[in-house]
Scaffold this motif. Structure first.
Motif, mmCIF file in Angstrom:
data_model
loop_
_atom_site.group_PDB
_atom_site.id
_atom_site.type_symbol
_atom_site.label_atom_id
_atom_site.label_comp_id
_atom_site.label_asym_id
_atom_site.label_seq_id
_atom_site.Cartn_x
_atom_site.Cartn_y
_atom_site.Cartn_z
ATOM 1 N N UNK A 17 -7.090 0.557 -4.635
ATOM 2 C CA UNK A 17 -8.345 0.953 -4.020
ATOM 3 C C UNK A 17 -8.163 1.212 -2.528
ATOM 4 N N UNK A 18 -7.423 0.330 -1.864
ATOM 5 C CA UNK A 18 -7.208 0.495 -0.429
ATOM 6 C C UNK A 18 -6.293 1.672 -0.105
ATOM 7 N N UNK A 19 -5.567 2.141 -1.134
ATOM 8 C CA UNK A 19 -4.725 3.325 -0.956
ATOM 9 C C UNK A 19 -5.481 4.610 -1.268
ATOM 10 N N UNK A 20 -6.759 4.486 -1.653
ATOM 11 C CA UNK A 20 -7.575 5.672 -1.846
ATOM 12 C C UNK A 20 -7.861 6.060 -3.287
ATOM 13 N N UNK A 21 -7.446 5.226 -4.251
ATOM 14 C CA UNK A 21 -7.740 5.504 -5.649
ATOM 15 C C UNK A 21 -9.127 4.972 -6.032
ATOM 16 N N UNK A 22 -9.791 5.656 -6.972
ATOM 17 C CA UNK A 22 -10.876 5.042 -7.722
ATOM 18 C C UNK A 22 -10.217 4.049 -8.676
ATOM 19 N N UNK A 23 -10.904 2.968 -9.013
ATOM 20 C CA UNK A 23 -10.221 1.919 -9.771
ATOM 21 C C UNK A 23 -10.942 1.537 -11.054
ATOM 22 N N UNK A 40 -12.753 -12.444 -4.875
ATOM 23 C CA UNK A 40 -11.393 -12.513 -4.338
ATOM 24 C C UNK A 40 -10.783 -11.119 -4.210
ATOM 25 N N UNK A 41 -10.855 -10.342 -5.277
ATOM 26 C CA UNK A 41 -10.149 -9.064 -5.334
ATOM 27 C C UNK A 41 -11.026 -7.860 -4.994
ATOM 28 N N UNK A 42 -12.328 -8.077 -4.909
ATOM 29 C CA UNK A 42 -13.232 -6.970 -4.625
ATOM 30 C C UNK A 42 -13.716 -6.304 -5.905
ATOM 31 N N UNK A 43 -14.723 -5.463 -5.763
ATOM 32 C CA UNK A 43 -15.292 -4.766 -6.910
ATOM 33 C C UNK A 43 -14.461 -3.533 -7.251
ATOM 34 N N UNK A 96 0.829 -1.205 0.000
ATOM 35 C CA UNK A 96 0.000 0.000 0.000
ATOM 36 C C UNK A 96 0.863 1.255 0.000
ATOM 37 N N UNK A 97 2.003 1.197 0.685
ATOM 38 C CA UNK A 97 2.885 2.355 0.740
ATOM 39 C C UNK A 97 3.367 2.778 -0.648
ATOM 40 N N UNK A 98 3.500 1.815 -1.563
ATOM 41 C CA UNK A 98 3.950 2.152 -2.918
ATOM 42 C C UNK A 98 2.938 3.064 -3.605
ATOM 43 N N UNK A 99 1.661 2.740 -3.480
ATOM 44 C CA UNK A 99 0.614 3.559 -4.093
ATOM 45 C C UNK A 99 0.478 4.907 -3.375
ATOM 46 N N UNK A 100 0.705 4.899 -2.084
ATOM 47 C CA UNK A 100 0.664 6.157 -1.342
ATOM 48 C C UNK A 100 1.792 7.085 -1.785
ATOM 49 N N UNK A 101 2.951 6.513 -2.090
ATOM 50 C CA UNK A 101 4.061 7.315 -2.608
ATOM 51 C C UNK A 101 3.694 7.927 -3.966
ATOM 52 N N UNK A 102 2.968 7.164 -4.769
ATOM 53 C CA UNK A 102 2.519 7.673 -6.068
ATOM 54 C C UNK A 102 1.582 8.858 -5.866
ATOM 55 N N UNK A 103 0.670 8.734 -4.915
ATOM 56 C CA UNK A 103 -0.246 9.835 -4.618
ATOM 57 C C UNK A 103 0.531 11.082 -4.200
ATOM 58 N N UNK A 149 -10.075 14.328 -9.128
ATOM 59 C CA UNK A 149 -10.307 12.917 -9.428
ATOM 60 C C UNK A 149 -8.971 12.196 -9.499
ATOM 61 N N UNK A 150 -8.882 11.042 -8.840
ATOM 62 C CA UNK A 150 -7.641 10.273 -8.811
ATOM 63 C C UNK A 150 -7.980 8.797 -9.019
ATOM 64 N N UNK A 151 -7.571 8.271 -10.165
ATOM 65 C CA UNK A 151 -7.920 6.907 -10.564
ATOM 66 C C UNK A 151 -6.673 6.072 -10.796
ATOM 67 N N UNK A 152 -6.859 4.753 -10.686
ATOM 68 C CA UNK A 152 -5.801 3.795 -11.006
ATOM 69 C C UNK A 152 -6.386 2.750 -11.938
ATOM 70 N N UNK A 153 -5.685 2.462 -13.037
ATOM 71 C CA UNK A 153 -6.174 1.509 -14.034
ATOM 72 C C UNK A 153 -5.155 0.402 -14.252
ATOM 73 N N UNK A 154 -5.637 -0.841 -14.293
ATOM 74 C CA UNK A 154 -4.743 -1.982 -14.509
ATOM 75 C C UNK A 154 -5.530 -3.178 -15.020
#
Length: 243
Positions: free
Chosen positions: A201-207, A221-224, A169-176, A186-191
């Protein structure tokens, strides 16, 4: 809710999402296919196992507090993967020259159909598009240059830069932190990796999740995710509409 004039940011995973592995699988099959046949191993399955094993070891090391660049692990682990695939003498099937060849050809993977259209559509709609990758910067820039993807160097963030591997999670927080988006933006993550959007998502991004790689979303398994699409252009459309 952000207004239409609020800045909008979207971060894309690269390899597996915008970039396909198909070329990598093909060169393994072409170079080692005959040697692998007696062991009932396909080049595609070996390539997949190699990538997945390298990603696991990369992640485990990062979680344990020892960050090692993915490229180093990827190259080092090849013969161990052959061993686990059932080849008792891995170096009877391949040698270091083969490994070096595959590593170089990995750099020649190509962007997916629709990837350029996806990025262009978002940028024309006012989005700032970022890349976040465990790959090394020069390799990712090479993919973008060959695929005419307009994400410049300043908008590429690597795990090597932040010193933490996905999916911590810290990796995504560093990105933020690098993006510096305000609370009204608006802050989204796509993969195309379920684990990647799940962590973001757990780091606070819309996904935004694209099924182009894994086919099965496995939401139990991974959530919506906030949006899901089968192609990259369709993903761009859904993100624009949702925001």
């Amino acid at each position: 809710m952000a207004s239409q004039t609020s800045p909008k940011h979207i971060v894309f995973d690269i390899v597996g999402t915008l970039v396909s592995h198909e070329h990598f699988y093909d060169v393994i099959s072409t170079r080692l296919g005959t040697a692998l046949e007696p062991h009932n191993i396909s080049g595609r399955l070996l390539g997949y196992a190699w990538l997945e094993t390298a990603e696991r070891e990369y992640t485990y090391l990062s979680l344990s507090g020892r960050y090692v660049p993915f490229a180093k692990i990827f190259q080092a682990i090849f013969f161990r993967v052959l061993h686990f695939a059932g080849v008792h003498e891995p170096r009877s099937v391949a040698n270091e020259e083969d490994v070096e060849y595959f590593i170089q050809e990995y750099k020649n993977c190509t962007v997916r159909p629709g990837a350029r259209e996806c990025i262009d559509r978002l940028q024309k709609s006012g989005w700032t598009v970022w890349a976040f990758t465990s790959g090394d910067r020069e390799r990712v820039k090479g993919y973008f240059n060959k695929g005419d993807i307009s994400i410049d160097n300043e908008h590429i963030i690597t795990c090597d830069d932040v010193g933490i591997g996905k999916p911590e999670i810290k990796a995504y927080e560093r990105v933020k932190e690098r993006i510096g988006a305000g609370k009204d933006e608006s802050l989204w993550f796509a993969a195309a990796h379920g684990w990647d959007v799940s962590a973001a998502s757990r780091a606070g991004f819309k996904t935004a999740y694209c099924t182009v790689l894994e086919k099965e979303p496995l939401e139990d398994v991974f959530g919506k995710t906030d949006v899901t699409a089968d192609t990259l252009p369709a993903l761009a459309n859904k993100v624009i509409e949702a925001a």
